[in-house]
Design a protein around this motif. Structure first.
Motif, PDB file in Angstrom:
ATOM      1  N   ALA A 183      24.777  69.360   9.666  1.00 27.03           N
ATOM      2  CA  ALA A 183      23.928  70.388  10.267  1.00 27.03           C
ATOM      3  C   ALA A 183      24.427  71.762   9.840  1.00 27.03           C
ATOM      4  O   ALA A 183      25.618  71.937   9.574  1.00 27.03           O
ATOM      5  N   PRO A 184      23.535  72.745   9.761  1.00 22.29           N
ATOM      6  CA  PRO A 184      23.977  74.096   9.415  1.00 22.29           C
ATOM      7  C   PRO A 184      24.927  74.651  10.476  1.00 22.29           C
ATOM      8  O   PRO A 184      24.770  74.388  11.669  1.00 22.29           O
ATOM      9  N   LEU A 185      25.923  75.391  10.011  1.00 17.14           N
ATOM     10  CA  LEU A 185      26.871  75.993  10.949  1.00 17.14           C
ATOM     11  C   LEU A 185      26.228  77.155  11.697  1.00 17.14           C
ATOM     12  O   LEU A 185      26.443  77.337  12.891  1.00 17.14           O
ATOM     13  N   LEU A 186      25.434  77.959  10.968  1.00 14.86           N
ATOM     14  CA  LEU A 186      24.755  79.113  11.555  1.00 14.86           C
ATOM     15  C   LEU A 186      23.258  78.976  11.295  1.00 14.86           C
ATOM     16  O   LEU A 186      22.842  78.724  10.160  1.00 14.86           O
ATOM     17  N   ALA A 187      22.467  79.156  12.327  1.00 13.35           N
ATOM     18  CA  ALA A 187      21.018  79.040  12.193  1.00 13.35           C
ATOM     19  C   ALA A 187      20.401  80.438  12.199  1.00 13.35           C
ATOM     20  O   ALA A 187      20.323  81.090  13.251  1.00 13.35           O
ATOM     21  N   PHE A 188      19.991  80.905  11.015  1.00 10.89           N
ATOM     22  CA  PHE A 188      19.332  82.220  10.929  1.00 10.89           C
ATOM     23  C   PHE A 188      18.523  82.274   9.642  1.00 10.89           C
ATOM     24  O   PHE A 188      18.752  81.499   8.702  1.00 10.89           O
ATOM     25  N   ASP A 189      17.587  83.201   9.583  1.00  6.69           N
ATOM     26  CA  ASP A 189      16.759  83.410   8.401  1.00  6.69           C
ATOM     27  C   ASP A 189      17.269  84.654   7.683  1.00  6.69           C
ATOM     28  O   ASP A 189      17.164  85.766   8.223  1.00  6.69           O
ATOM     29  N   PRO A 190      17.836  84.529   6.478  1.00 11.49           N
ATOM     30  CA  PRO A 190      18.372  85.702   5.771  1.00 11.49           C
ATOM     31  C   PRO A 190      17.345  86.811   5.561  1.00 11.49           C
ATOM     32  O   PRO A 190      17.697  87.991   5.577  1.00 11.49           O
ATOM     33  N   ASP A 191      16.088  86.442   5.380  1.00 17.41           N
ATOM     34  CA  ASP A 191      15.069  87.454   5.119  1.00 17.41           C
ATOM     35  C   ASP A 191      14.786  88.319   6.339  1.00 17.41           C
ATOM     36  O   ASP A 191      14.212  89.412   6.201  1.00 17.41           O
ATOM     37  N   LYS A 192      15.171  87.852   7.517  1.00 17.48           N
ATOM     38  CA  LYS A 192      14.917  88.621   8.734  1.00 17.48           C
ATOM     39  C   LYS A 192      16.127  89.434   9.192  1.00 17.48           C
ATOM     40  O   LYS A 192      16.011  90.224  10.140  1.00 17.48           O
ATOM     41  N   VAL A 193      17.263  89.241   8.534  1.00 16.27           N
ATOM     42  CA  VAL A 193      18.465  90.005   8.905  1.00 16.27           C
ATOM     43  C   VAL A 193      18.298  91.447   8.441  1.00 16.27           C
ATOM     44  O   VAL A 193      17.995  91.717   7.277  1.00 16.27           O
ATOM     45  N   THR A 194      18.476  92.382   9.349  1.00 12.63           N
ATOM     46  CA  THR A 194      18.317  93.810   9.027  1.00 12.63           C
ATOM     47  C   THR A 194      19.623  94.589   9.137  1.00 12.63           C
ATOM     48  O   THR A 194      19.675  95.749   8.737  1.00 12.63           O
ATOM     49  N   ALA A 195      20.666  93.969   9.678  1.00 11.30           N
ATOM     50  CA  ALA A 195      21.944  94.667   9.799  1.00 11.30           C
ATOM     51  C   ALA A 195      23.086  93.666   9.795  1.00 11.30           C
ATOM     52  O   ALA A 195      22.961  92.545  10.315  1.00 11.30           O
ATOM     53  N   ILE A 196      24.199  94.088   9.199  1.00  9.46           N
ATOM     54  CA  ILE A 196      25.423  93.283   9.150  1.00  9.46           C
ATOM     55  C   ILE A 196      26.579  94.188   9.552  1.00  9.46           C
ATOM     56  O   ILE A 196      26.683  95.324   9.072  1.00  9.46           O
ATOM     57  N   ARG A 197      27.444  93.684  10.391  1.00  8.67           N
ATOM     58  CA  ARG A 197      28.668  94.403  10.755  1.00  8.67           C
ATOM     59  C   ARG A 197      29.838  93.455  10.552  1.00  8.67           C
ATOM     60  O   ARG A 197      29.822  92.323  11.053  1.00  8.67           O
ATOM     61  N   ILE A 198      30.841  93.933   9.825  1.00  4.55           N
ATOM     62  CA  ILE A 198      32.047  93.141   9.575  1.00  4.55           C
ATOM     63  C   ILE A 198      33.239  93.956  10.036  1.00  4.55           C
ATOM     64  O   ILE A 198      33.447  95.074   9.559  1.00  4.55           O
ATOM     65  N   GLU A 199      34.016  93.416  10.950  1.00  8.30           N
ATOM     66  CA  GLU A 199      35.164  94.143  11.487  1.00  8.30           C
ATOM     67  C   GLU A 199      36.389  93.255  11.480  1.00  8.30           C
ATOM     68  O   GLU A 199      36.295  92.023  11.432  1.00  8.30           O
ATOM     69  N   ASP A 200      37.576  93.904  11.494  1.00  7.38           N
ATOM     70  CA  ASP A 200      38.815  93.142  11.618  1.00  7.38           C
ATOM     71  C   ASP A 200      39.312  93.227  13.050  1.00  7.38           C
ATOM     72  O   ASP A 200      38.680  93.856  13.909  1.00  7.38           O
ATOM     73  N   GLY A 201      40.448  92.596  13.307  1.00 11.16           N
ATOM     74  CA  GLY A 201      40.953  92.543  14.664  1.00 11.16           C
ATOM     75  C   GLY A 201      41.368  93.882  15.228  1.00 11.16           C
ATOM     76  O   GLY A 201      41.465  94.049  16.448  1.00 11.16           O
ATOM     77  N   ALA A 202      41.613  94.865  14.349  1.00 11.28           N
ATOM     78  CA  ALA A 202      42.002  96.199  14.803  1.00 11.28           C
ATOM     79  C   ALA A 202      40.811  97.122  15.012  1.00 11.28           C
ATOM     80  O   ALA A 202      40.980  98.279  15.412  1.00 11.28           O
ATOM     81  N   GLY A 203      39.621  96.637  14.717  1.00  9.41           N
ATOM     82  CA  GLY A 203      38.420  97.439  14.929  1.00  9.41           C
ATOM     83  C   GLY A 203      37.897  98.171  13.713  1.00  9.41           C
ATOM     84  O   GLY A 203      36.848  98.809  13.779  1.00  9.41           O
ATOM     85  N   ALA A 204      38.602  98.104  12.580  1.00 11.93           N
ATOM     86  CA  ALA A 204      38.111  98.736  11.358  1.00 11.93           C
ATOM     87  C   ALA A 204      36.900  97.953  10.860  1.00 11.93           C
ATOM     88  O   ALA A 204      36.976  96.732  10.681  1.00 11.93           O
TER      89      ALA A 204
END
Length: 316
Positions: A1-22
């Motif tokens: 089964a897929p690990l994450l269920a989402f449609d890439p074409d509908k994603v409008t924002a991505i946020r990537i952070e580390d444990g320190a908040g950067a």
């Protein structure tokens, strides 16, 4: 089964952070991905789409661990993770992945938010970088070499005519190889990063080391102001009609900073090495070092210790 269920074409924002908040934020705007924290500087659309495709393609393998202690051990506790990747569509979260330690090349321990199972996934920490520089589009300064019609600096100018490039003034002769290298360097100008849109004193833009104007014919022109950042080996480039300050290295500016009219004309001669020119010839073996040797004749280097050196007969 897929690990994450989402449609890439509908994603409008991505946020990537580390444990320190950067963190780095990416937003889809008018069909293109941008970095809002850098004044909507263009992001690498190919890299963003590759990340979304990779995340969508992750399958759910057998879990490596499920205990609360395992989450801490694999750096997947919240807080305590290596990365957190949040995907949203029109302001609504659609998937969140926590990324922890790496057990090998292009492998990480990870888990979807809200789940306790730890999975060993085919993903690299570099794929989910939280550095803005890793997501920049790298072609913002590039030009079509054929579109460049003229180039000018403070003490020289070049114009492209029907017979090729001409050096402004004098007899107009220009070294074709030097000019071709200059055009190629300007057309493919690279940069190490984007510093934002705010001018600060450390950029030392009021004391430029080079200013270049590039004419593109009917397409307008570009003007670059390049300065040496204070207390740094880096350079800062500002394009006059855009708000961004670019960080460049000396390598990016190779062949530009020391360019002169004489070089463009092919008349600059390489500097001679005065030290080499004045250096005395290698001295011959001195007779003082061997009293048995005939003056002006060097002793054999392989003479036996207790035998006198063999010398040539006296020509007189």
């Amino acid at each position: 089964a897929p690990l994450l269920a989402f449609d890439p074409d509908k994603v409008t924002a991505i946020r990537i952070e580390d444990g320190a908040g950067a963190a780095v934020g990416l937003t889809r705007k008018d069909g293109a991905w941008v970095l809002p924290d850098l004044g909507d500087f263009p992001a690498s659309g190919d890299r963003v789409q590759a990340l979304l495709a990779r995340l969508q393609g992750l399958s759910r393998p057998l879990p490596t661990a499920t205990s609360e202690n395992a989450l801490k051990r694999f750096k997947l506790a919240d807080p305590g993770f290596e990365r957190k990747v949040l995907l949203s569509a029109d302001g609504n979260p659609v998937a969140t992945l926590l990324v922890g330690d790496s057990p090998g090349v292009k492998r990480v321990f990870a888990r979807p938010a809200g789940e306790d199972a730890v999975y060993d996934l085919q993903l690299g920490l570099s794929d989910v970088s939280n550095r803005s520089d890793d997501w920049l589009a790298r072609d913002a300064l590039r030009l079509d070499p054929e579109a460049i019609k003229a180039i000018a600096a403070a003490d020289w100018g070049l114009t492209k005519g029907v017979d090729g490039w001409q050096l402004d003034g004098d007899d107009g002769k220009a070294d074709a190889a030097v000019v071709d290298g200059l055009v190629g360097r300007i057309a493919n100008l690279g940069y190490r990063g984007v510093l934002g849109t705010e001018k600060i004193p450390a950029y030392d833009q009021d004391q430029p080391v080079l200013e270049i104007n590039v004419s593109l014919g009917d397409a307008g022109s570009r003007s670059y102001r390049i300065s040496r950042a204070k207390d740094s080996e880096d350079y800062v480039l500002k394009q006059t009609d855009r708000p961004y300050f670019f960080k460049l290295s000396a390598f990016d500016l190779e062949g530009l900073l020391d360019l002169s009219r004489a070089k463009l004309a092919g008349t600059e001669k390489p500097a001679s090495n005065a030290a080499d020119a004045e250096a005395p010839p290698e001295p011959s073996v001195s007779a003082d070092t061997n009293p048995d040797a005939t003056p002006g004749v060097a002793a054999e280097s392989n003479s036996m210790p207790n035998e006198p050196p063999v010398v040539a007969p006296n020509s007189e």
